[in-house]
Design a protein around this motif. Structure first.
Motif, PDB file in Angstrom:
ATOM      1  N   GLY B 325       0.828  -1.200   0.000  1.00  0.00           N
ATOM      2  CA  GLY B 325       0.000   0.000   0.000  1.00  0.00           C
ATOM      3  C   GLY B 325       0.861   1.247   0.000  1.00  0.00           C
ATOM      4  O   GLY B 325       1.861   1.319  -0.694  1.00  0.00           O
ATOM      5  N   LEU B 326       0.491   2.188   0.844  1.00  0.00           N
ATOM      6  CA  LEU B 326       1.193   3.472   0.868  1.00  0.00           C
ATOM      7  C   LEU B 326       2.199   3.518   2.005  1.00  0.00           C
ATOM      8  O   LEU B 326       3.312   3.961   1.859  1.00  0.00           O
ATOM      9  N   SER B 327       1.820   3.028   3.168  1.00  0.00           N
ATOM     10  CA  SER B 327       2.688   2.872   4.331  1.00  0.00           C
ATOM     11  C   SER B 327       3.545   4.093   4.695  1.00  0.00           C
ATOM     12  O   SER B 327       4.568   4.363   4.092  1.00  0.00           O
ATOM     13  N   GLY B 328       3.123   4.793   5.707  1.00  0.00           N
ATOM     14  CA  GLY B 328       3.848   5.967   6.189  1.00  0.00           C
ATOM     15  C   GLY B 328       2.947   6.785   7.083  1.00  0.00           C
ATOM     16  O   GLY B 328       2.366   6.265   8.017  1.00  0.00           O
ATOM     17  N   THR B 357       4.675  16.787   1.671  1.00  0.00           N
ATOM     18  CA  THR B 357       4.282  15.610   0.891  1.00  0.00           C
ATOM     19  C   THR B 357       5.473  14.914   0.240  1.00  0.00           C
ATOM     20  O   THR B 357       5.357  13.791  -0.217  1.00  0.00           O
ATOM     21  N   SER B 358       6.623  15.597   0.200  1.00  0.00           N
ATOM     22  CA  SER B 358       7.789  14.940  -0.392  1.00  0.00           C
ATOM     23  C   SER B 358       8.370  13.899   0.561  1.00  0.00           C
ATOM     24  O   SER B 358       9.191  13.086   0.171  1.00  0.00           O
ATOM     25  N   VAL B 359       7.950  13.916   1.822  1.00  0.00           N
ATOM     26  CA  VAL B 359       8.477  12.937   2.779  1.00  0.00           C
ATOM     27  C   VAL B 359       7.392  12.109   3.469  1.00  0.00           C
ATOM     28  O   VAL B 359       7.694  11.218   4.244  1.00  0.00           O
ATOM     29  N   CYS B 360       6.115  12.404   3.214  1.00  0.00           N
ATOM     30  CA  CYS B 360       5.070  11.590   3.843  1.00  0.00           C
ATOM     31  C   CYS B 360       4.644  10.511   2.856  1.00  0.00           C
ATOM     32  O   CYS B 360       5.221  10.377   1.791  1.00  0.00           O
ATOM     33  N   SER B 361       3.630   9.747   3.196  1.00  0.00           N
ATOM     34  CA  SER B 361       3.339   8.616   2.316  1.00  0.00           C
ATOM     35  C   SER B 361       2.444   8.960   1.133  1.00  0.00           C
ATOM     36  O   SER B 361       2.428   8.229   0.162  1.00  0.00           O
ATOM     37  N   VAL B 362       1.688  10.028   1.198  1.00  0.00           N
ATOM     38  CA  VAL B 362       0.839  10.312   0.045  1.00  0.00           C
ATOM     39  C   VAL B 362       1.034  11.735  -0.462  1.00  0.00           C
ATOM     40  O   VAL B 362       2.053  12.053  -1.063  1.00  0.00           O
ATOM     41  N   GLY B 363       0.070  12.600  -0.215  1.00  0.00           N
ATOM     42  CA  GLY B 363       0.204  13.906  -0.845  1.00  0.00           C
ATOM     43  C   GLY B 363      -0.703  14.957  -0.267  1.00  0.00           C
ATOM     44  O   GLY B 363      -1.079  14.904   0.904  1.00  0.00           O
ATOM     45  N   LEU B 364      -1.060  15.895  -1.128  1.00  0.00           N
ATOM     46  CA  LEU B 364      -1.928  17.009  -0.729  1.00  0.00           C
ATOM     47  C   LEU B 364      -3.325  16.424  -0.581  1.00  0.00           C
ATOM     48  O   LEU B 364      -3.975  16.076  -1.564  1.00  0.00           O
ATOM     49  N   ASP B 365      -3.783  16.306   0.654  1.00  0.00           N
ATOM     50  CA  ASP B 365      -4.969  15.493   0.904  1.00  0.00           C
ATOM     51  C   ASP B 365      -6.015  16.281   1.675  1.00  0.00           C
ATOM     52  O   ASP B 365      -5.713  16.869   2.713  1.00  0.00           O
ATOM     53  N   MET B 366      -7.233  16.273   1.176  1.00  0.00           N
ATOM     54  CA  MET B 366      -8.374  16.908   1.829  1.00  0.00           C
ATOM     55  C   MET B 366      -8.086  18.370   2.179  1.00  0.00           C
ATOM     56  O   MET B 366      -8.232  18.790   3.313  1.00  0.00           O
ATOM     57  N   ILE B 367      -7.686  19.114   1.155  1.00  0.00           N
ATOM     58  CA  ILE B 367      -7.402  20.530   1.349  1.00  0.00           C
ATOM     59  C   ILE B 367      -8.503  21.329   0.654  1.00  0.00           C
ATOM     60  O   ILE B 367      -8.734  21.164  -0.551  1.00  0.00           O
ATOM     61  N   ASN B 392      10.947  11.410  -7.108  1.00  0.00           N
ATOM     62  CA  ASN B 392      11.400  10.734  -5.878  1.00  0.00           C
ATOM     63  C   ASN B 392      10.966   9.279  -5.769  1.00  0.00           C
ATOM     64  O   ASN B 392      11.078   8.696  -4.693  1.00  0.00           O
ATOM     65  N   ASN B 393      10.464   8.693  -6.853  1.00  0.00           N
ATOM     66  CA  ASN B 393      10.066   7.279  -6.827  1.00  0.00           C
ATOM     67  C   ASN B 393       9.055   6.969  -5.744  1.00  0.00           C
ATOM     68  O   ASN B 393       9.169   5.947  -5.060  1.00  0.00           O
ATOM     69  N   LYS B 394       8.116   7.834  -5.492  1.00  0.00           N
ATOM     70  CA  LYS B 394       7.121   7.562  -4.454  1.00  0.00           C
ATOM     71  C   LYS B 394       5.729   7.894  -4.974  1.00  0.00           C
ATOM     72  O   LYS B 394       5.578   8.568  -5.987  1.00  0.00           O
ATOM     73  N   THR B 395       4.722   7.404  -4.241  1.00  0.00           N
ATOM     74  CA  THR B 395       3.349   7.754  -4.599  1.00  0.00           C
ATOM     75  C   THR B 395       3.061   9.164  -4.109  1.00  0.00           C
ATOM     76  O   THR B 395       3.409   9.525  -2.989  1.00  0.00           O
ATOM     77  N   THR B 396       2.445   9.955  -4.950  1.00  0.00           N
ATOM     78  CA  THR B 396       1.904  11.240  -4.473  1.00  0.00           C
ATOM     79  C   THR B 396       0.480  11.361  -5.005  1.00  0.00           C
ATOM     80  O   THR B 396       0.107  10.706  -5.978  1.00  0.00           O
ATOM     81  N   ALA B 397      -0.290  12.197  -4.330  1.00  0.00           N
ATOM     82  CA  ALA B 397      -1.684  12.326  -4.727  1.00  0.00           C
ATOM     83  C   ALA B 397      -2.180  13.730  -4.429  1.00  0.00           C
ATOM     84  O   ALA B 397      -1.607  14.437  -3.606  1.00  0.00           O
ATOM     85  N   VAL B 398      -3.244  14.105  -5.114  1.00  0.00           N
ATOM     86  CA  VAL B 398      -3.882  15.389  -4.837  1.00  0.00           C
ATOM     87  C   VAL B 398      -5.369  15.152  -4.652  1.00  0.00           C
ATOM     88  O   VAL B 398      -6.021  14.542  -5.505  1.00  0.00           O
ATOM     89  N   ARG B 399      -5.870  15.572  -3.494  1.00  0.00           N
ATOM     90  CA  ARG B 399      -7.317  15.565  -3.261  1.00  0.00           C
ATOM     91  C   ARG B 399      -7.656  16.938  -2.700  1.00  0.00           C
ATOM     92  O   ARG B 399      -7.581  17.166  -1.504  1.00  0.00           O
ATOM     93  N   VAL B 400      -7.943  17.860  -3.593  1.00  0.00           N
ATOM     94  CA  VAL B 400      -8.300  19.216  -3.163  1.00  0.00           C
ATOM     95  C   VAL B 400      -9.777  19.450  -3.461  1.00  0.00           C
ATOM     96  O   VAL B 400     -10.347  18.844  -4.376  1.00  0.00           O
ATOM     97  N   ILE B 401     -10.381  20.307  -2.667  1.00  0.00           N
ATOM     98  CA  ILE B 401     -11.806  20.584  -2.832  1.00  0.00           C
ATOM     99  C   ILE B 401     -11.998  22.085  -3.062  1.00  0.00           C
ATOM    100  O   ILE B 401     -11.901  22.874  -2.122  1.00  0.00           O
ATOM    101  N   PRO B 402     -12.221  22.496  -4.323  1.00  0.00           N
ATOM    102  CA  PRO B 402     -12.534  23.910  -4.555  1.00  0.00           C
ATOM    103  C   PRO B 402     -13.998  24.145  -4.153  1.00  0.00           C
ATOM    104  O   PRO B 402     -14.905  23.822  -4.916  1.00  0.00           O
ATOM    105  N   VAL B 403     -14.211  24.637  -2.957  1.00  0.00           N
ATOM    106  CA  VAL B 403     -15.557  24.673  -2.380  1.00  0.00           C
ATOM    107  C   VAL B 403     -16.395  25.752  -3.074  1.00  0.00           C
ATOM    108  O   VAL B 403     -16.123  26.952  -2.925  1.00  0.00           O
ATOM    109  N   TYR B 404     -17.393  25.307  -3.815  1.00  0.00           N
ATOM    110  CA  TYR B 404     -18.170  26.227  -4.646  1.00  0.00           C
ATOM    111  C   TYR B 404     -18.838  27.316  -3.792  1.00  0.00           C
ATOM    112  O   TYR B 404     -19.486  27.018  -2.795  1.00  0.00           O
ATOM    113  N   GLY B 405     -18.632  28.547  -4.200  1.00  0.00           N
ATOM    114  CA  GLY B 405     -19.288  29.670  -3.513  1.00  0.00           C
ATOM    115  C   GLY B 405     -18.593  30.114  -2.238  1.00  0.00           C
ATOM    116  O   GLY B 405     -19.062  31.030  -1.566  1.00  0.00           O
TER     117      GLY B 405
END
Lengths: 87, 450
Positions: B325-328, B357-367, B392-405
């Protein structure tokens, strides 16, 4: 099946009686027991063997009646402690 | 022989919110895909409800027998884009089949409405991606993900460009609920095939017929232990984290093995991630603060997070026969009370999160970001994050929420495990011309290892 019952709560009369009464009614044998008072809390550990036909969830349900008396009771199969604390 | 102190330590760790975050059953749908979308949908529904019908009950039984809470029971499936449907309506039809199956068996989430387009997008995948906003809006517990880059193939900038628009459209369609649709969608680089965590879980094509993957958690146990170590050298902190990670992982391994045995499905992997929840005492930020940072996000945060992630991996790796998995450590802002505090007091900025995020297990999450953020800016955020992963040979991800209005200074409420988030300010200068170039960023030099 072996399990550990942990009873933590304010010290008062009859705790061991009430817990072991439920165990007796469910035909659960107590193999080892140790208890102490930590700060003012009564802490008891029981190693029990539970018959095949008794589900831990039934036991937990019976113990939940004692919650009202301020007792927190956990029933856990012993594998969890062996897994977590032994290499 | 059970030792008194071991029992009491376990009970204390449970009070400090040691839990199994998820048991996720991965199910291959490769044999369900046909050229008739209705047949495909029926086969998908039937297979999921057949394989996972006892998943929730088994999880609950194990929880009651061992006294370890199992927070989520989930299902992940083969990336749906592989079904090669003809148009977006057919894909949405499959989304409904996934969602109905998940509701029928009572799992919290189902993941795998996904596409892997790190190198190129075919016509069907194009339709699939276009279907994502509608699919997320019309379903309740289905999660979606797209992989847009990998160390081996570089970054597909055409896909990255599309993602900004997909996220904006999803935000608009779910505007009545603070754009919550975006909380169920994640964009990856180097996505892993056996991740049990949502929103990014899917059952990779290299996986078997079905598998049980387990994700552990318990940041509270780590922060409580470190809180008692004021003034001690950092090596001692690393050692303590390793010990706790070992114990948490062993609990996870036990649960995974039990679930696998009872469901008659092979055990896949254990994911060692420390995942926070919005509850007080269950925070990754609190661990960083216990190490001696006044607020998570200040200078030193990246170093603290790096050693945390590394120590968690080192402690856990020996405790499980299969780690994956992602582990971290996860740093989802809205799901972590400490992170929310840090954003609110100005200690934690978007740019610092990116560095973390360059050192954690995933990325920009729930922002949560402002609803009027341009699609190109969101794409550029994804391009930055994917680059960190690819280089960096790692998994990264983006889960951002542009909150409408809503704009900076306001708060988005998602509820439940997803929490709430203050809207964080972004760089206001445009990235549009860069993103609109499209094309493909080549794979980095160190990917050529053959």
């Amino acid at each position: 099946m072996k399990a550990v019952i942990t009873v933590i709560g304010e010290d008062k009369t009859g705790i061991i009686y009430k817990v072991s009464k439920i165990l007796y009614e469910m035909n659960i044998n107590i193999e080892d027991i140790s208890q102490t008072i930590m700060q003012k809390y009564f802490t008891m550990l029981m190693l029990v063997s539970i018959p095949q036909d008794v589900k831990i969830s039934e036991l937990t349900e019976k113990f939940s009646a004692l919650k009202e008396e301020g007792l927190s009771i956990q029933v856990q199969k012993t594998d969890i402690f062996d897994s977590m604390h032994k290499i | 022989m059970v030792i008194y102190n071991d029992v009491l330590e376990t009970i204390r760790m449970l009070e400090e919110k040691l839990d199994i975050r998820t048991i996720t059953m991965g199910i291959s749908l490769l044999d369900c895909f046909s050229d008739d979308y209705k047949v495909t949908a029926t086969k998908i529904y039937d297979k999921i409800t057949r394989y996972a019908k006892d998943l929730v009950k088994t999880g609950e039984d194990i929880e009651s027998e061992y006294g370890v809470p199992i927070i989520n029971k989930r299902v992940s499936v083969t990336p749906i884009a592989l079904s090669a449907m003809k148009n977006r309506d057919q894909f949405v039809h499959l989304a409904h089949a996934l969602d109905s199956a998940a509701n029928e068996i009572g799992v919290n989430f189902i993941g795998g409405y996904s596409a892997l387009v790190q190198k190129g997008i075919n016509a069907s995948e194009h339709e699939f991606i276009a279907s994502i906003p509608q699919a997320l809006t019309e379903t309740s517990c289905m999660c979606s993900s797209v992989n847009v880059g990998s160390t081996k193939s570089g970054i597909n900038l055409d896909a990255v460009k599309m993602m900004g628009h997909i996220i904006k459209e999803t935000a608009y369609l779910t505007r009545e609920a603070d754009s919550i649709g975006c909380a169920k969608f994640v964009v990856f680089a180097n996505a892993v095939e056996d991740n049990p965590f949502m929103a990014g879980a899917f059952h990779g094509v290299g996986e078997g017929e079905a598998v049980i993957n387990v994700g552990v958690s318990g940041p509270g146990t780590v922060s409580s232990a470190i809180a008692n170590m004021k003034g001690e050298p950092i090596d001692h902190i690393c050692e303590t984290i390793k010990r706790i990670a070992f114990k948490i992982t062993r609990a996870g391994q036990l649960v995974g093995n039990e679930a696998s045995k009872r469901l008659n499905v092979p055990f896949g992997i254990l994911d060692l991630s420390l995942a926070p929840t919005p509850e007080v005492g269950d925070s990754v930020a609190a661990i960083l603060e216990a190490m001696g940072l006044e607020k998570a996000g200040t200078h030193g945060t990246t170093a603290a997070l790096a050693l945390l992630t590394d120590a968690v991996k080192k402690g856990g790796i020996m405790a499980s026969s299969h780690v994956g998995g992602l582990s971290g450590a996860f740093i989802p802002v809205s799901e972590d009370a400490g992170m929310i505090d840090s954003v609110n007091c100005g200690a934690l900025s978007f740019d610092k999160l990116e560095a973390m995020t360059s050192v954690c297990s995933v990325g920009l999450d729930m922002i949560a970001i402002a609803g009027d953020t341009p699609a190109e800016t969101i794409s550029a955020i994804i391009a930055d994050e994917a680059s960190i992963g690819v280089i960096n040979n790692k998994t990264t991800a983006v889960r951002v929420i542009p909150v409408y209005g809503k704009g900076v200074g306001e708060v988005a409420e998602f509820g439940g495990l997803l929490g709430y988030a203050p809207i964080i300010p972004l760089n206001k200068y445009s990235s549009a011309d860069f993103i609109n170039r499209g094309g493909r960023i080549p794979a980095p030099i160190h990917s050529f290892k053959n």
